[in-house]
Design a protein around this motif. Sequence first.
Motif, short mmCIF file in Angstrom:
data_model
loop_
_atom_site.label_atom_id
_atom_site.label_comp_id
_atom_site.label_asym_id
_atom_site.label_seq_id
_atom_site.Cartn_x
_atom_site.Cartn_y
_atom_site.Cartn_z
N ILE A 131 3.38 -0.75 -14.88
CA ILE A 131 3.33 -0.88 -13.42
C ILE A 131 2.63 -2.17 -13.00
N GLY A 132 2.39 -3.09 -13.96
CA GLY A 132 1.87 -4.41 -13.62
C GLY A 132 0.39 -4.43 -13.28
N CYS A 133 -0.41 -3.55 -13.89
CA CYS A 133 -1.80 -3.42 -13.45
C CYS A 133 -2.67 -4.62 -13.82
N THR A 134 -2.21 -5.53 -14.67
CA THR A 134 -3.00 -6.72 -15.01
C THR A 134 -2.70 -7.90 -14.10
N MET A 135 -1.78 -7.74 -13.16
CA MET A 135 -1.28 -8.87 -12.39
C MET A 135 -1.98 -9.03 -11.04
N PRO A 136 -2.08 -10.29 -10.54
CA PRO A 136 -2.72 -10.53 -9.25
C PRO A 136 -2.05 -9.79 -8.09
N GLY A 137 -0.74 -9.56 -8.17
CA GLY A 137 -0.02 -8.88 -7.08
C GLY A 137 -0.13 -7.38 -7.11
N PHE A 138 -0.86 -6.82 -8.08
CA PHE A 138 -1.00 -5.36 -8.19
C PHE A 138 -1.96 -4.84 -7.12
N PRO A 139 -1.65 -3.72 -6.46
CA PRO A 139 -0.49 -2.85 -6.67
C PRO A 139 0.69 -3.14 -5.74
N ASP A 140 0.47 -3.92 -4.67
CA ASP A 140 1.46 -4.04 -3.60
C ASP A 140 2.84 -4.48 -4.09
N LYS A 141 2.86 -5.49 -4.98
CA LYS A 141 4.14 -6.06 -5.37
C LYS A 141 4.88 -5.22 -6.41
N PHE A 142 4.27 -4.10 -6.83
CA PHE A 142 4.88 -3.28 -7.87
C PHE A 142 5.20 -1.87 -7.40
N MET A 143 5.08 -1.62 -6.12
CA MET A 143 5.37 -0.29 -5.58
C MET A 143 6.74 -0.27 -4.90
N PRO A 144 7.40 0.91 -4.87
CA PRO A 144 7.03 2.19 -5.49
C PRO A 144 7.13 2.10 -7.02
N PHE A 145 6.15 2.66 -7.71
CA PHE A 145 6.05 2.48 -9.15
C PHE A 145 7.23 3.03 -9.93
N MET A 146 7.83 4.10 -9.46
CA MET A 146 8.90 4.74 -10.24
C MET A 146 10.30 4.22 -9.91
N ASP A 147 10.39 3.24 -9.00
CA ASP A 147 11.70 2.67 -8.67
C ASP A 147 12.04 1.52 -9.61
N MET A 148 13.32 1.28 -9.82
CA MET A 148 13.74 0.14 -10.64
C MET A 148 13.26 -1.16 -10.00
N PRO A 149 12.66 -2.06 -10.79
CA PRO A 149 12.18 -3.33 -10.22
C PRO A 149 13.33 -4.16 -9.66
N PRO A 150 13.07 -4.99 -8.64
CA PRO A 150 14.10 -5.89 -8.13
C PRO A 150 14.62 -6.77 -9.26
N ILE A 201 -6.68 -2.09 -6.55
CA ILE A 201 -6.32 -1.00 -5.63
C ILE A 201 -7.00 -1.16 -4.28
N HIS A 202 -8.27 -1.51 -4.27
CA HIS A 202 -9.03 -1.55 -3.03
C HIS A 202 -8.63 -2.71 -2.12
N ALA A 203 -7.89 -3.68 -2.66
CA ALA A 203 -7.48 -4.85 -1.88
C ALA A 203 -6.03 -4.75 -1.42
N MET A 204 -5.41 -3.59 -1.57
CA MET A 204 -4.00 -3.47 -1.19
C MET A 204 -3.84 -3.51 0.33
N ALA A 205 -2.62 -3.70 0.76
CA ALA A 205 -2.33 -3.81 2.19
C ALA A 205 -2.83 -2.59 2.95
N GLY A 206 -3.46 -2.83 4.08
CA GLY A 206 -3.94 -1.74 4.91
C GLY A 206 -5.37 -1.33 4.64
N ASN A 207 -6.02 -1.96 3.63
CA ASN A 207 -7.40 -1.57 3.35
C ASN A 207 -8.32 -2.10 4.45
N PRO A 208 -9.38 -1.35 4.80
CA PRO A 208 -10.27 -1.77 5.88
C PRO A 208 -11.46 -2.61 5.41
N THR A 209 -11.59 -2.80 4.08
CA THR A 209 -12.80 -3.42 3.55
C THR A 209 -12.68 -4.92 3.30
N GLY A 210 -11.45 -5.46 3.37
CA GLY A 210 -11.25 -6.88 3.08
C GLY A 210 -11.59 -7.22 1.64
#
Length: 346
Positions: free
Chosen positions: A277-296, A142-151
């Motif tokens: 919602i893919g919480c074990t994956m390297p792309g989490f959370p960015d690549k799995f949002m919005p969580f309630m939408d049908m996946p591509p 979560i802390h590494a998602m797009a837009g985070n200020p901490t890098g």
Amino acid sequence: MTERDRGLDEVHVLWISEGMSCDGDTVSVTAAAQPPIEDVVAGLVPGLPTVHLHNKVLSPTVGGEEFLAPFRAAARGELGPFILVIEGSIPNEKINGEGYWTSFGNDPETGQPLTLNWWIDRLAPRSWAAVAIGTCATNGGIHAMAGNPTGCMGLADYLGWDFTSSGGLPIVNVPGCPVQPDNFMETLTWLLHHAAGSAPPPPLDELLRPQWLFGKTVHEGCDRAGYYEQGDFAGDYNSPKCQVKIGCWGPVVNCNVPKRGWMGGIGGCPNVGGICIGCTMPGFPDKFMPFMDMPPGGSLSSMMVKPYGAFIRRMRGITNRTVNTEPKWRHNREALTSGFDPAWRP
């Protein structure tokens, strides 16, 4: 024989949860049963070395310097061997301005906070093994998602994916948000058996995850997978059917939770009505949002399987009705009609 050849008799587990996290992984592990963490610490698991656990939530100390003592000793090279467990994302302290992102204890000389990065720099090279627990520590979470200020990043991003501990082991990543308790304890127990000289190193995949835990997808172990094959999809969260159309990423996510359950074999997200919602994956959370939408791809795959699934469901329904009918020779009449006709009968 060297100490490594004959195995270790005693191991410290230095567990730092001062990464960017909620301490959820520590809380989760208290529910483990295969084996329970208290059995490992109490020496009730045959074949393991003596284990000394240093975790702020589970520590019997009063905290403060008493709790920090083994960590300080290890940083000076005076404690070993030890397994370093990192919980939480590692922030980039090179961009912290005049402050710091997260800390663990203070410098005795200056009184200034010691950053998590300071500790990792000193402890990781000396560790017998380094383990990242939870998705935050493994890949940033979560802390590494797009837009985070901490890098923020994962432990392998910080140390390098080719990092090797003093015990000759790569980083061991056990993802999950939080980690599935038995997944972590099973991995730690394997490492301890290896430390004792009674087991080989745990097999890891290219992302440094235990292969036997993350080699299959959620879909392959899901109770609802049969509905997908039959093209029978849930339209809302009250349905027991396949949840791909309402946001589940199970077919493409590496995780064993539906098969293993959460506590005592019970639970696991899709098993209790939750989507993956893919919480074990390297792309989490960015690549799995919005969580309630049908996946591509969910729309295409469900559309393609629907005619096949409808036909199979119809055929299985016919067969189901057939096998739900008893054979006609089961009756209470005077004639035997089962077809039994031995050759010796006159």
